[in-house]
Design an enzyme around this catalytic site. Sequence first.
Site, PDB file in Angstrom:
ATOM      1  N   ARG A 150       7.027  -1.165   1.521  1.00 15.55           N
ATOM      2  CA  ARG A 150       6.872  -2.217   0.508  1.00 15.55           C
ATOM      3  C   ARG A 150       5.699  -3.161   0.778  1.00 15.55           C
ATOM      4  NH1 ARG A 150      12.783  -3.964  -1.645  1.00 15.55           N
ATOM      5  NH2 ARG A 150      11.753  -3.904  -3.614  1.00 15.55           N
ATOM      6  N   PRO A 151       4.480  -2.650   0.739  1.00 18.05           N
ATOM      7  CA  PRO A 151       3.320  -3.521   0.958  1.00 18.05           C
ATOM      8  C   PRO A 151       3.094  -4.459  -0.230  1.00 18.05           C
ATOM      9  CG  PRO A 151       2.609  -1.314   0.374  1.00 18.05           C
ATOM     10  CD  PRO A 151       4.098  -1.274   0.451  1.00 18.05           C
ATOM     11  N   ILE A 152       2.142  -5.397  -0.076  1.00 15.99           N
ATOM     12  CA  ILE A 152       1.858  -6.353  -1.150  1.00 15.99           C
ATOM     13  C   ILE A 152       0.381  -6.325  -1.532  1.00 15.99           C
ATOM     14  CG2 ILE A 152       3.757  -7.958  -0.741  1.00 15.99           C
ATOM     15  CD1 ILE A 152       1.634  -9.598   0.900  1.00 15.99           C
ATOM     16  N   ASP A 153      -0.292  -5.228  -1.134  1.00 18.22           N
ATOM     17  CA  ASP A 153      -1.732  -5.142  -1.375  1.00 18.22           C
ATOM     18  C   ASP A 153      -2.099  -5.301  -2.853  1.00 18.22           C
ATOM     19  OD1 ASP A 153      -0.275  -2.645  -1.361  1.00 18.22           O
ATOM     20  OD2 ASP A 153      -2.170  -1.651  -1.814  1.00 18.22           O
ATOM     21  N   LEU A 154      -1.260  -4.800  -3.749  1.00  9.89           N
ATOM     22  CA  LEU A 154      -1.613  -4.851  -5.179  1.00  9.89           C
ATOM     23  C   LEU A 154      -1.508  -6.280  -5.722  1.00  9.89           C
ATOM     24  CD1 LEU A 154       0.167  -1.549  -6.276  1.00  9.89           C
ATOM     25  CD2 LEU A 154      -2.271  -1.909  -5.841  1.00  9.89           C
ATOM     26  N   ASP A 180      16.355   2.318  -8.775  1.00  9.71           N
ATOM     27  CA  ASP A 180      17.544   1.509  -8.492  1.00  9.71           C
ATOM     28  C   ASP A 180      18.844   2.192  -8.932  1.00  9.71           C
ATOM     29  OD1 ASP A 180      15.989  -0.416  -7.357  1.00  9.71           O
ATOM     30  OD2 ASP A 180      16.125  -1.859  -9.000  1.00  9.71           O
ATOM     31  N   CYS A 184      15.495  -5.825   0.685  1.00 14.83           N
ATOM     32  CA  CYS A 184      16.097  -4.558   1.126  1.00 14.83           C
ATOM     33  C   CYS A 184      15.081  -3.754   1.927  1.00 14.83           C
ATOM     34  CB  CYS A 184      16.520  -3.735  -0.086  1.00 14.83           C
ATOM     35  SG  CYS A 184      18.072  -4.247  -0.813  1.00 14.83           S
ATOM     36  N   ARG A 205      24.354  -9.381  -3.405  1.00 10.37           N
ATOM     37  CA  ARG A 205      23.029  -9.828  -3.852  1.00 10.37           C
ATOM     38  C   ARG A 205      22.757  -9.385  -5.282  1.00 10.37           C
ATOM     39  NH1 ARG A 205      18.696  -7.160  -0.913  1.00 10.37           N
ATOM     40  NH2 ARG A 205      17.629  -8.071  -2.671  1.00 10.37           N
ATOM     41  N   LYS A 253      19.373  -9.417 -12.863  1.00 16.49           N
ATOM     42  CA  LYS A 253      18.824 -10.065 -11.650  1.00 16.49           C
ATOM     43  C   LYS A 253      17.308  -9.959 -11.626  1.00 16.49           C
ATOM     44  CE  LYS A 253      18.806  -7.716  -7.566  1.00 16.49           C
ATOM     45  NZ  LYS A 253      17.494  -7.740  -6.909  1.00 16.49           N
ATOM     46  N   ASN A 254      16.802  -8.761 -11.892  1.00 15.95           N
ATOM     47  CA  ASN A 254      15.357  -8.552 -11.732  1.00 15.95           C
ATOM     48  C   ASN A 254      14.526  -9.157 -12.863  1.00 15.95           C
ATOM     49  OD1 ASN A 254      15.855  -7.299  -9.350  1.00 15.95           O
ATOM     50  ND2 ASN A 254      15.434  -5.209 -10.081  1.00 15.95           N
TER      51      ASN A 254
END
Length: 417
Positions: free
Chosen positions: A122-126, A305, A117, A397, A22-23
Site C-alpha cells: 500500500r504505497p502512497i506514491d500516486l 473488498d 489493514c 472497523r 464507510k469508504n
Amino acid sequence: MEKFVIHGTGPLEGSVRISGAKNAALPIMCATILTKDKITLEDVPELKDVTLLTEVLRGLGVKIEHPEPNTYIFDASEITNTTTGADLMSKMRASFCVMGPLIGRMGRTENSLPGGCAIGTRPIDLHLKGFRALGCSVRTEHGMVCAKTDHLKGSTVYLDFPSVGATENIMMAAVLADGETTIDNAAMEPEIVDLSNFLNKMGAQVRGAGTSTIKIKGVKELHGCRHQIIPDRIEAGTYMVAVAATGGNINIENVITSHMRPVIAKLKEAGVEIYENGDTINVISNGTIESFDIKTLPYPGMPTDMQAQFMALATLAKGTSVIIETVFENRFMHVDELNRMGANIRIDGKNAIVQGVHKLRGGKVRATDLRCGAALVIAALTVDGKTEIEDIYHIERGYENLIEKLEGLGAHVVREG
Ligand code: UD1
C-alpha cells in the site's frame, strides 16, 4: 480478549438495512476541512474508523458535534494545526485523506505515514505525484510526509493505477487550486462519485466523477452544506454472500442496486436467486453453491473488498473455484483461517484455488483484517456448532451493528470479553 462467539443456526431469514458507506464517509469527513462554514453529514456509520477520524480532525482544530446517531456536524472555521502524528495515522490508512484538503485550504500538511489493514505494501506514491503536479514540494523523511506550496495550481495528473485514495486526495486538493486539474485513469468507484457530489454541493466544480477522467475547475472558496452518505455496497454484498452460504431468504434494504452489479452477477452464477425492487434486493438461496471464478478489479469490476467473503462461499461450493486478486498484494490472509475451519484452499501467487468441501467446522480463528473477519463470520454461520473469532476490532472497523443485524436475520452471535 474480545471475540465473537457464533453458533451456526441454519438459513437466514428477514430484512437488514444497510448503513452509510464507510469508504464514502471517511473522505467526505476529511473534505469538511475545505470550508469555514458548517457541514452536516447524515447516514455516517457508527464505526471505530469514523471515531478515529473524528479524533484526527479534532487534532487539526475541527469542532465536531454528534447530535444524534449517524449525524455529525463539522465546523472547520479555524484550522489550528496541519500535522497528524503516528499515534493516529498508524491506526487507519484513510486518515491520509486529510492531506489533500489541508493542502487545498492551508497550503501545507505534515503527516506520519499511514496505517490500516495490513493488506500488501500500500504505497502512497500516486498521492504524492498528484500533490507535486499541483505545485507542492513534497518530502518524506523519518516516517513523515510533508507537503507545502505557496501557489496551488491546476495541472494534469495521470494515475498509473486507478487508486481510490489518490483520486480522492487529488480531487480534494484541486477544488481550491488556481485553474483546471485533470485526473486521467482516475478511480471510478461510487465513493468517488459521492465525494464529487458532496464537493459540488459545497460549490466546487468537479465533472466526470464515475468515469476515468475527472476535471476540476478550481474555485476561490467553498461553503457549507448538508449531505447524506451513500449506502455501503460492501456491507450489502457481505449480507448477500452470507445468505448465499447459509441458505435462506432475506431482503437487503437501502441499497443502490447499480453499485451491486458484479456481486449480483457472481451470486447468480453460483446459483443464488436475486430480485431487485427499488432500493431493496431480495436474495434467496437453498444453500447449494455452484463453483465460480473471480478476478478482483477496480470498479466496475469485482471489488477486492468482497474477495474474502466470496472465498468463504467458494469453500462450500460444488467443485473448484479460482479467485484471482489483482488489486492488492498479500490479500489472502483469510486463507489460513478458513483452512483452519476445514476449507481446502491453496495459494499460487495471485491465485487462490478453492476446492469446495461439504461442511466447515468450528473452533478458534482470528480476524487478521476487516474483510477476513467478514469472511470468517460468514463461514461460522454455516458451521454446525461453535466458532470463536478473535481480534474482532478489525470487523468493528467496518460493520455497523453487526450483531444486531445478524440477530435480526435469526443468527446467534454473541460478543464476549
Ligand atoms: C480504498 C478502500 C479500500 C479498498 C481499496 C480498493 C477506503 C478508505 N479504502 O483503499 O477499502 O480495498 O480502495 O478498492 O476507501 N497504490 C499505489 N500507489 C498509491 C496508492 C495506491 O501503488 O499511491 C496501489 C495499492 O498498493 C493497491 C492499489 O493501488 O495495490 C489500490 O489501492 P487504492 O485504490 O489506493 O486503495 P485505498 O484508497 O488505500
